[in-house]
Design an enzyme around this catalytic site. Structure first.
Site, short mmCIF file in Angstrom:
data_model
loop_
_atom_site.label_atom_id
_atom_site.label_comp_id
_atom_site.label_asym_id
_atom_site.label_seq_id
_atom_site.Cartn_x
_atom_site.Cartn_y
_atom_site.Cartn_z
N HIS A 186 21.96 -0.41 -21.06
CA HIS A 186 22.74 -0.35 -19.82
C HIS A 186 23.04 1.11 -19.54
CE1 HIS A 186 25.45 -1.68 -16.67
NE2 HIS A 186 26.35 -0.83 -17.14
N GLU A 223 18.11 7.61 -22.29
CA GLU A 223 17.74 6.20 -22.56
C GLU A 223 16.45 6.16 -23.38
OE1 GLU A 223 17.53 3.75 -19.07
OE2 GLU A 223 19.25 4.73 -18.18
C1 GRF Z 1 17.12 2.12 -16.22
O1 GRF Z 1 18.13 2.91 -15.65
C2 GRF Z 1 17.75 1.18 -17.23
O2 GRF Z 1 18.95 1.71 -17.77
C3 GRF Z 1 18.08 -0.01 -16.42
O3 GRF Z 1 16.95 -0.16 -15.58
C4 GRF Z 1 16.53 1.16 -15.18
C5 GRF Z 1 15.03 1.22 -15.08
O4 GRF Z 1 14.52 1.02 -16.36
N1 GRF Z 1 18.29 -1.14 -17.27
P1 GRF Z 1 12.91 1.07 -16.61
O5 GRF Z 1 12.42 2.39 -16.06
O6 GRF Z 1 12.30 -0.09 -15.87
O7 GRF Z 1 12.76 0.98 -18.09
#
Ligand code: GRF
Length: 213
Positions: free
Chosen positions: A108, A173
């Site tokens: 998150h 992340e």
């Molecule tokens: C990211 O900001 C993640 O934190 C949220 O979805 C966004 C896109 O994630 N859960 P990704 O590029 O599809 O992994």
């Protein structure tokens, strides 16, 4: 070798960071399969490029949450030991969560428990907090709730937009998701009630101050 399923809905940059980490020598986990609820999720192409089996379980094909979650559960290979939600945009009910309790984690883009829900970066900017970040946690039925495994904090800059802040958080992340999966794969993560204990966890030196002057 921990077998991992990654559930996505979109671009899959977090999936990509897990694919890259699993490809590293001596990685203690492998991405066994990728499942998307959106047939057009770009993340599916990332999995295909990496030779990882993919499935689509389109929530629009099901009449209600439970039939969708049952199909999702069926689609996950019985070999899978950990399910990683990575940009997966469907709320999962206790029906699914309890079938995967403490084997289901999520990322998150906020420092939980602050800013649960959507638009976390704009909300953090509007609240005037000095740090934002991301959290990897075990999933519980309540939205964006559950024992926290790892967090990354980044300073919010004066003049940040939601986009500039999102970019800074997303980079972290991509660092903490593979680290969380690695710790779990090494058996160093234990859920004790509402908190997580990590064997041999190092602690960062010092504190961050924003602004420093
Ligand atoms: C990211 O900001 C993640 O934190 C949220 O979805 C966004 C896109 O994630 N859960 P990704 O590029 O599809 O992994």
């Amino acid at each position: 070798m921990l077998k991992v399923a990654v559930l996505i809905s979109g671009g899959g940059t977090n999936l990509q960071s897990l694919i890259d980490a699993a490809a590293a020598p001596a990685a203690p986990f492998e991405i066994h399969q990728v499942i998307s609820n959106k047939p057009d999720a770009q993340g599916l192409k990332r999995a295909e490029r990496a030779g990882i089996r993919t499935r689509v379980v389109d929530h629009k094909q099901f009449d209600g949450r439970q039939p969708f979650e049952d199909a999702l559960h069926e689609a996950i290979s019985p070999d899978v030991e950990l399910v990683c939600l990575a940009g997966f945009m469907r709320l999962l009910t206790d029906h699914f969560v309890n079938q995967w309790l403490d084997r289901l984690i999520n990322i998150h883009p906020s420092l939980l428990p602050s800013f649960k829900g959507l638009d976390t970066h704009q909300r953090a900017i509007d609240a005037g907090v000095r740090f934002a970040g991301a959290t990897i946690h075990f999933v519980r039925p309540a939205m964006d709730d559950g024992p926290i495994i790892i967090q990354a904090a980044v300073p919010i800059h004066q003049g940040d937009s939601a986009e500039t802040l999102a970019g800074r958080v997303l980079a972290e992340e991509h660092r903490i998701y593979p680290l969380a999966v690695r710790l779990i794969a090494l058996g160093r993560v234990r859920v004790i009630g509402a908190v997580v204990e990590i064997d041999g966890a190092e602690t960062p030196a010092g504190a961050l101050i924003n602004p420093p002057g």
